[in-house]
Design a protein around this motif. Structure first.
Motif, short mmCIF file in Angstrom:
data_model
loop_
_atom_site.label_atom_id
_atom_site.label_comp_id
_atom_site.label_asym_id
_atom_site.label_seq_id
_atom_site.Cartn_x
_atom_site.Cartn_y
_atom_site.Cartn_z
N GLU A 7 -12.86 11.25 -11.75
CA GLU A 7 -11.61 11.26 -11.03
C GLU A 7 -11.67 10.19 -9.95
OE1 GLU A 7 -11.49 15.23 -9.63
OE2 GLU A 7 -12.84 14.79 -7.97
N ILE A 8 -10.49 9.67 -9.63
CA ILE A 8 -10.48 8.62 -8.61
C ILE A 8 -9.52 8.99 -7.49
CG2 ILE A 8 -11.11 6.70 -10.09
CD1 ILE A 8 -8.16 6.04 -10.35
N GLY A 9 -9.85 8.53 -6.34
CA GLY A 9 -8.98 8.72 -5.20
C GLY A 9 -8.10 7.50 -5.01
N PHE A 10 -7.29 7.55 -3.97
CA PHE A 10 -6.34 6.46 -3.75
C PHE A 10 -7.05 5.15 -3.48
CE2 PHE A 10 -2.56 4.36 -3.14
CZ PHE A 10 -2.50 3.75 -1.89
N GLU A 11 -8.17 5.23 -2.78
CA GLU A 11 -8.87 4.00 -2.44
C GLU A 11 -9.30 3.24 -3.68
OE1 GLU A 11 -12.32 4.72 -0.12
OE2 GLU A 11 -12.99 2.64 -0.27
N ASN A 13 0.98 15.03 -6.42
CA ASN A 13 0.60 15.33 -5.04
C ASN A 13 -0.81 15.85 -4.85
OD1 ASN A 13 2.91 14.47 -3.74
ND2 ASN A 13 4.01 16.34 -4.28
N GLU A 14 -1.64 15.61 -5.81
CA GLU A 14 -3.05 15.95 -5.62
C GLU A 14 -3.75 14.80 -4.89
OE1 GLU A 14 -4.89 18.56 -7.21
OE2 GLU A 14 -2.95 19.51 -7.53
N GLU A 15 -4.98 15.05 -4.56
CA GLU A 15 -5.75 14.02 -3.88
C GLU A 15 -6.34 13.00 -4.83
OE1 GLU A 15 -4.85 14.84 -0.30
OE2 GLU A 15 -6.59 13.55 -0.51
N THR A 16 -6.63 13.46 -6.05
CA THR A 16 -7.31 12.56 -6.99
C THR A 16 -6.53 12.48 -8.30
OG1 THR A 16 -8.61 14.39 -7.84
CG2 THR A 16 -9.62 13.04 -6.12
N LEU A 17 -6.82 11.43 -9.02
CA LEU A 17 -6.21 11.23 -10.33
C LEU A 17 -7.24 11.50 -11.41
CD1 LEU A 17 -4.12 7.92 -10.29
CD2 LEU A 17 -3.30 10.21 -10.70
N LEU A 18 -6.78 12.16 -12.45
CA LEU A 18 -7.65 12.36 -13.61
C LEU A 18 -7.11 11.54 -14.77
CD1 LEU A 18 -7.72 16.22 -13.34
CD2 LEU A 18 -9.54 14.67 -12.64
N ARG A 19 -7.90 11.48 -15.82
CA ARG A 19 -7.47 10.71 -16.98
C ARG A 19 -6.19 11.26 -17.60
NH1 ARG A 19 -13.00 10.01 -17.46
NH2 ARG A 19 -13.66 7.84 -17.65
N ILE A 52 0.85 -1.19 0.00
CA ILE A 52 0.00 0.00 0.00
C ILE A 52 0.88 1.23 0.00
CG2 ILE A 52 -1.67 1.34 1.30
CD1 ILE A 52 -2.84 -1.17 2.34
N GLY A 53 1.94 1.17 0.81
CA GLY A 53 2.84 2.30 0.86
C GLY A 53 3.46 2.60 -0.50
N ILE A 54 3.92 1.54 -1.14
CA ILE A 54 4.56 1.72 -2.45
C ILE A 54 3.57 2.31 -3.45
CG2 ILE A 54 5.63 0.52 -4.38
CD1 ILE A 54 6.69 -1.51 -2.39
N LEU A 55 2.37 1.75 -3.45
CA LEU A 55 1.37 2.24 -4.40
C LEU A 55 0.98 3.67 -4.09
CD1 LEU A 55 -0.90 -0.87 -4.92
CD2 LEU A 55 0.51 0.27 -6.60
N HIS A 56 0.97 4.00 -2.80
CA HIS A 56 0.62 5.36 -2.45
C HIS A 56 1.64 6.35 -3.00
CE1 HIS A 56 -1.41 8.50 -0.31
NE2 HIS A 56 -0.31 8.82 0.36
N ASN A 57 2.90 5.96 -2.89
CA ASN A 57 3.94 6.83 -3.45
C ASN A 57 3.74 7.03 -4.94
OD1 ASN A 57 5.29 7.25 -1.08
ND2 ASN A 57 6.64 5.50 -1.34
N ARG A 58 3.41 5.94 -5.60
CA ARG A 58 3.21 6.03 -7.04
C ARG A 58 2.01 6.92 -7.36
NH1 ARG A 58 5.64 6.10 -11.82
NH2 ARG A 58 4.32 5.31 -13.48
N PHE A 59 0.98 6.77 -6.54
CA PHE A 59 -0.23 7.57 -6.75
C PHE A 59 0.11 9.05 -6.68
CE2 PHE A 59 -4.77 8.03 -6.77
CZ PHE A 59 -5.02 9.18 -6.04
#
Lengths: 217, 747
Positions: free
Chosen positions: A85-89, A41-47, A28-35
């Motif tokens: 948009e998606i969040g880390f979860e 460093n935003e909260e959400t990912l866009l396309r 989870i930690g590794i993926l969070h860094n990648r996220f």
């Protein structure tokens, strides 16, 4: 651990450790860094964040992969439709589909894993979310697969998709009268089709030894 | 009515054949022995000036002796093999290799009984002539995907496993020999280690022979078989190392380091040599479009040269051969015609089958013939140690490997791997290669032979019931499925994409990079023409359609409908809205031409066969003609119906006009037969007779969906235009260079 902190603050309880899809804290930690790297460093990912990954450009099915991340059917909450948009979860949940299989799984558990992974694939093909993969959608899949090769004749993709559809129909329906029409591949037919495919041992990505300092803008 | 007779004949066949063979062999050996002595007296008498009568019938066996004996041996081997498969009960229980060894023992016994010199499986014969075909066959048809996915595991087993086996067996034997007493004290450490090396290597021939019959799942097969192939490098290095130093006496640390360096040189050098020859072979096959007949030879010769070149430098010949086959295969298959591909496949299988049979028979013969020194302790110790070390090695290594594998190896897998470590003829030949001043040679040979017999016979016989008992997963015999191919590719791209999203350069990422490199650079150089840019999915699809067309052709000739489980056809999946019927999708034009040419060509042959009698006969019987015409058309209609049913290549195109006339013609008129296979000709059609004929039913094959007549017309016209253009770029698969068909060979 920032990842854990993140999880706690956002009250993510969906990571059930007894579930076969659980991801370890380290991962989870590794993926969070990648996220964070992807989202700047935003909260959400866009396309757009996905489109910027340079390695993904050579991939013929990149648009479908990106769509899969924004598809609510993959969020394990029985939702439908797409989000913007998606969040880390959500990112994590989609990634958990690619968990490697564990050693001692009972037959029932193995079946569950297979259904889950095949469901992911099915959702990728079934773009209009009607529960079946029609001939048009399958043709689209084949065209995408062949999209990066030059000098491809449009009709070839159509014939391949037709042949594939014919095969599915033969396997699933057995015998059909000349005037019957095969609507499309349902999820059950899809399961039957890829029965020998051993998807539970093939569809995984190793999360270990991840080097997150990769080429990413 | 013929059945019982055939059955009776076959029941009596094998024993009779075997007896006849053995009798022949005995006669030949006796004859050759007696001829040797009988030859000399003749010469003096010739010079005495006495005029002999002109010999009407003379005997000169010496002239053909060598090839005759070789041919006879091979014939014997194949007849035995034939015999075993006719008797079903035996071949179910006992694997073929055991039976062949048994036959070898028998023949060896007979030869010994008549006090003749038996041919021994000497090293040169084995390594230069008998082993390469088997390895080439294995390497060429190696399942690449499974092999590369498990490469790490295979390498660990091959290298570390063989080293462990060699040192364990050698060391333990040395230890026990020291304890034992004066009997075996003469065996020094280096000899023991040498012996350990020879006897520790898993043998690919034996593994193939046994595993082939039990149809085990692909993972286990590739693990055991891959190990047996790759341990050759280790064996070569260790063997030369110990052989050298058993003369010198001691091994220093420097020598050990040199040995390790040698290992890398041997294995990587072998692979490089193989890869170079493979690329050369692929490059050559790019230009063979005008001389299709010799294409298969290139594959065989380049591979053999790779093997021999590697052996010149003491590199690993086996690895070189495997590398050559693996490198060559994708490019050669893309370049070569369909018939050459079939030829390559069948010749390889044939040669490897003959080699394997001969190896086992010779093993039996050499056992009887060879010098033996039986030493109970040594032999029993060797057998036990081999088993123990194999089991320990497999368990230990699996424990370590499972930490790194995703799909872990279960206890069942481990058991099969340990049990499947068979020794075979390579060990025997290496033992034979030992120089004669090694006084333990006969004892070693006896022990080696015992181990081989034990593994092949005992383990070979019991592995099948064990596999069934343990319910080990078997190979799933699925024919190529276009869906699985689509999804395999889809999954590859998906996983590569996910790895890119994760930022993780893993397995898939590098594989994808290699594929792209292959596509952009290598394929352009090595594949001729338009095939170089063809994506894999399309080639797979074309191959499948071709296979189905071939199947149709074959079943069509037998006049039996193909046994298909379903009767789903194209019209069931086409959406009903397209009222115009199918718009004409197609695979690439030249491909479709190929398939239709195959079908047409077959019908043509049928037609020619039907008509060949009447062609050369000036007296045409119109009735007979009429009947065969009808039959021909019926066949064609049936074929086209089936084609549209089972293939996605639509068959509803008319090349010949539907009208056909038959008439009562005057006897002197000959039907001129327009050879439709000429590049510029239309499809074959007989010139119609005079107009005052009774017109036959104009049959048009049922089209798919409704099509208006004018549509059909325009389709036909456009079709004919294209046909003329496309006739010039001819199908690869049908460029069959018979003497009359030279015109067909264009590209």
């Amino acid at each position: 651990m920032e990842a854990l902190h993140y999880l706690c603050t956002h009250k993510i309880v969906t990571i059930d450790s007894s579930s076969l899809f659980s991801v370890s804290f380290e991962q989870i930690g590794i993926l969070h860094n990648r996220f964070k790297q992807l989202s700047h460093n935003e909260e959400t990912l866009l396309r757009e964040n996905f489109s910027k990954i340079p390695d993904l450009e050579c991939n013929p099915i990149r648009s479908q992969i990106i769509e899969a991340f924004f598809d609510r059917r993959n969020f394990r909450q029985n939702g439908e439709g797409t989000v913007e948009e998606i969040g880390f979860e959500e990112f994590l949940v989609t990634m958990s589909h690619f968990r490697p299989p564990t050693l001692n799984m009972s037959e029932h558990q193995r079946e569950g894993v297979r259904r889950d992974k095949l469901r992911f694939l099915f959702n990728m093909h079934d773009t209009d979310n009607d529960g079946t993969i029609t001939l048009e959608e399958y043709r689209h899949v084949v065209e995408e697969l062949l999209s990066l090769s030059e000098a491809m004749e449009k009709d070839t993709a159509k014939s391949i998709a037709d042949a594939a559809m014919l095969e599915v129909a033969s396997i699933s329906m057995g015998h059909m009268e000349p005037d019957e029409f095969y609507e499309g591949i349902t999820f059950e037919h899809f399961l039957k089709l890829l029965n020998g495919f051993e998807i539970e041992s093939r569809m995984y990505v190793r999360f270990l030894n991840m080097d997150t300092t990769t080429l990413c803008k | 009515m013929c059945e019982p007779r055939a059955a009776r004949r076959s029941a009596a066949g094998p024993p009779l054949t075997g007896f006849v063979c053995v009798l022949l062999l005995v006669c030949v050996s006796v004859a050759s022995a007696s001829l040797d002595t009988a030859e000399d007296p003749h010469h003096p008498t010739n010079s005495t000036g006495l005029k002999k009568a002109f010999p009407v019938l003379a005997l000169n066996y010496d002239y053909v002796r060598k090839p005759f004996e070789i041919a006879l041996w091979i014939l014997l081997a194949l007849l035995m093999k034939l015999g075993f498969h006719i008797i079903p009960r035996v071949s179910n229980v006992v694997p073929e290799s055991c039976l062949l060894i048994g036959v070898g023992l028998l023949v060896g016994g007979i030869i010994r009984a008549i006090r003749e010199e038996a041919p021994v499986l000497n090293t040169e014969l084995f390594f230069l002539y008998l082993l390469p075909p088997i390895i080439l066959d294995a390497g060429y048809f190696l399942p690449i995907r499974a092999f590369t996915e498990n490469m790490g595991t295979i390498l660990v087993f091959a290298v570390v496993g063989t080293l462990w086996n060699a040192f364990f067996i050698g060391g333990m034997i040395f230890g026990v020999c020291q304890i034992e007493g004066a009997q075996l004290a003469g065996v020094d450490l280096l000899s023991c280690l040498l012996f350990g090396t020879i006897v520790s290597a898993v043998d690919p021939v034996a593994v193939l022979a046994v595993f082939e019959e039990i149809h085990i799942n692909e993972l286990l097969y590739i693990l055991v078989f891959g190990e047996s192939l790759l341990n050759d490098a280790v064996t070569v290095v260790l063997y030369h190392l110990f052989e050298e130093f058993s003369h010198a006496g001691t091994v220093t640390v420097a020598d050990a380091f040199l040995g390790i360096a040698c290992f890398f040189v041997v294995s990587l050098g072998g692979i490089m040599v193989g890869a170079i020859y493979g690329l050369l072979g692929a490059f050559t096959s790019r230009f063979t479009s005008h001389t299709r007949v010799i294409e298969p030879l290139f594959v065989f010769l380049y591979s053999y040269m790779a093997y021999l070149s590697a052996e010149v430098f003491h590199l690993s010949g086996i690895m070189s051969l495997i590398a050559c086959g693996v490198t060559m295969r994708p490019y050669v298959e893309a370049n070569v015609s369909h018939k050459s591909y079939t030829t390559i496949k069948y010749f390889m299988k044939m040669w490897s089958s003959v080699s394997e049979t001969l190896i086992f028979i010779f093993l039996g013969v050499s056992t009887v013939a060879g010098p033996h020194a039986w030493n109970w302790t040594f032999v029993i110790l060797t057998v036990v140690l081999c088993l123990v070390s194999r089991v320990l090695g497999v368990i230990g290594l699996t424990y370590i490997i499972n930490k790194f594998r995703i799909v872990k190896l279960t206890k069942k897998d481990q058991f099969i791997m340990a049990y499947g470590g068979l020794r075979g003829a390579i060990a025997f030949s290496l033992g034979f290669l030992l120089t004669d001043d090694n006084e333990m040679k006969s004892m070693f040979l006896t022990a080696i032979i015992t181990v081989i017999f034990f593994t092949v016979i005992v383990q070979g016989m019991t592995i099948r019931p064990l596999v069934e008992l343990l319910a080990v997963k078997r190979k799933n015999e699925s024919k190529g499925s276009i869906n699985e191919e689509i999804h395999t590719q889809f999954l590859d791209h998906l996983l590569t994409g996910i790895e890119d999203v994760c930022g993780h350069y893993g397995h898939h990422h590098w594989k994808d990079k290699l594929n792209r490199f292959n596509k952009t650079y290598v394929k352009r150089w090595l594949i001729a023409g338009e095939r170089s840019t063809e994506p894999q999915l399309i080639s797979f699809y074309n191959k499948m359609e071709m296979k189905q067309a071939m199947m149709l052709v074959e079943s069509g000739s037998a006049a039996r409908p193909p046994t298909h489980a379903s009767s789903v056809s194209m019209q069931n999946i086409q959406p009903r809205e397209s009222a115009r019927g199918r718009a004409i999708p197609s695979i690439s034009k030249s491909r479709e031409q190929e398939i239709r040419k195959v079908l047409r060509g077959h019908l043509q042959n049928t037609r020619q066969r039907l008509r060949s009698y009447s062609r050369h006969d000036l007296l045409v019987d119109p009735f007979e003609d009429h009947v065969s015409e009808v039959r021909f058309r019926k066949q064609r209609v049936e074929m086209e119906r089936r084609m549209s049913h089972y293939l996605t290549v639509p068959a509803n195109r008319q090349e010949t006009p539907a009208v056909r006339k038959v008439c009562f013609e005057p006897e002197h008129r000959v039907y001129t037969y327009d050879d439709g296979e000429s590049p510029r000709g239309r499809a074959a059609q007989p010139r119609p007779g005079p107009a005052d004929g009774v017109s036959l039913v104009s049959e048009s094959p049922p089209g798919l969906g409704a099509r208006g007549p004018d549509q059909e017309q325009e389709v036909q016209e456009e079709k004919e235009e294209q046909e003329e253009q496309d006739q010039l770029k001819l199908s690869r698969c049908l460029s069959d260079p018979g003497p009359n068909h030279n015109k067909e060979e264009e590209e």
